[in-house]
Scaffold this active site. Structure first.
Site, PDB file in Angstrom:
ATOM      1  CE  LYS A  55      -3.876  -2.105   1.997  1.00  0.00           C
ATOM      2  NZ  LYS A  55      -4.708  -2.851   3.468  1.00  0.00           N
ATOM      3  CG  ASP A  71     -10.165  -0.448   5.216  1.00  0.00           C
ATOM      4  OD1 ASP A  71      -9.877  -1.022   3.659  1.00  0.00           O
ATOM      5  OD2 ASP A  71      -9.361  -1.026   6.280  1.00  0.00           O
ATOM      6  CD  GLN A  96      -3.612  -4.175   5.945  1.00  0.00           C
ATOM      7  OE1 GLN A  96      -3.156  -3.142   5.661  1.00  0.00           O
ATOM      8  NE2 GLN A  96      -4.007  -5.462   6.361  1.00  0.00           N
TER       9      GLN A  96
END
Ligand code: NDP
Length: 291
Positions: free
Chosen positions: A53, A120, A97
């Site tokens: 990422k 997200d 994460q």
């Protein structure tokens, strides 16, 4: 034989569009979009995802930050960092994460994220926007699946779609995006009786169960578009999908490989979400890179 949808190729084109858009945004606002990733602990798979990422964000010209915290980080310390990120002017979007170490409640973390920076798409506000069908930040993987279908010319409107899996990050938002695109949607899960009977109805079959090789030719309607979200690490260390590729490929109309299918799209859509978040924060009306 099915047409193989090359996620790497589609994602590359996507990232090129985002890099172009980033130049325009930068010229207009005097700064690039800012993306932060928070990693707690030393899960090796998470470390790889976070590195990917970070690299992708830098490649398209974003300001990119990674906050690596030790595995014994307290929930309070993590929430303090999220509070800083919520207030940081240069950060337009961030994600934490998953999975998190056991002393940290993931729900408390999600609640602490400013919904406008929730790239997200996991906060209740963004999940609600998806449910209502209004503009918002959608989870990246399901958006990536929609883009793969679009790239292959598979139009969901009027089709039967079956999603295997009902998680908050993949299965449920996937079903809502397909519903929003006009498909008739069925969600299957671990309590579904006679899975092959259900999945064989699908013109579009999206599999996100996290069970290596769950789906074989007996689950697939001839000509269906089969999108394999599953990523399972085999004993040989190789990534395996939820779909038995060699068995399903001769039956399906379209199929995605693992690796090289959905995975690269997830990161591309993360970048797009961050760009969109910046534009909304700046109340800009710039053209989306993909509209
Ligand atoms: P979860 O474990 O949260 O959810 C799995 C879902 O699959 C659950 O709803 C479960 O049902 C269902 N399920 C499990 N076994 C079966 C079965 N035998 N038959 C039918 N349904 C079943 O996983 P995620 O949604 O987070 O992820 C799914 C997969 O996608 C994983 O392999 C993950 O690694 C991968 N993934 C890949 C990404 C990418 O970028 N390529 C991104 C995100 C995820 P129930 O609810 O009843 O337990």
């Amino acid at each position: 034989m099915a047409k193989i949808i090359d996620g790497k190729e589609v994602a590359r084109g996507f990232r090129e569009g985002i890099a172009e858009e980033t130049k325009r945004v930068r010229a207009r606002y005097g700064r690039p979009p800012g993306l932060a990733v928070v990693l707690v602990g030393d899960d090796p798979a998470s470390a790889v995802y976070v590195r990917n990422k970070e690299r992708a964000a830098k490649e398209v010209g974003f300001h990119s930050e990674v906050h690596r915290l030790p595995a014994d980080t307290t929930q309070q310390a993590l929430l303090q960092l999220l509070d800083q990120l919520n207030r940081a002017e240069e950060i337009d979007g961030y994600l934490v994460q998953l999975p998190l170490p056991p002393q940290i409640d993931p729900q408390a973390v999600v609640r602490a994220i400013d919904p406008e920076k929730d790239v997200d798409g996991l906060t209740p506000v963004q999940a609600g926007r998806l449910l209502l069908g209004v503009q918002g930040l959608r989870p990246c993987t399901p958006q990536g699946v929609m883009e793969l279908l679009r790239s292959a010319g598979v139009e969901p409107d009027g089709k039967e779609a079956v999603v295997v899996g009902r998680s908050a990050i993949v299965g449920k938002p996937m079903a809502h995006l397909l519903l929003g695109a006009g498909a008739t949607v069925t969600i299957a899960h671990s309590h579904t009786r006679n899975l092959p009977d259900v999945t064989r109805r699908a013109d579009i079959l999206v599999v996100a169960a996290g069970r290596a090789g769950l789906i074989g030719s007996e689950h697939v309607k001839p000509g269906a578009a089969v999108i394999d979200v599953g990523t399972n690490r085999g004993e040989d260390g190789k990534l395996k999908g939820d779909v038995r590729f060699s068995e399903v490929e001769p039956v399906a109309g379209f199929i995605t490989p693992v690796p090289g299918g959905v995975g690269p799209m997830t990161i591309a859509l993360l970048l797009r979400n961050c760009l969109e978040a910046m534009k909304w924060r700046s109340s800009a009306s710039l053209k989306s890179p993909v509209s």
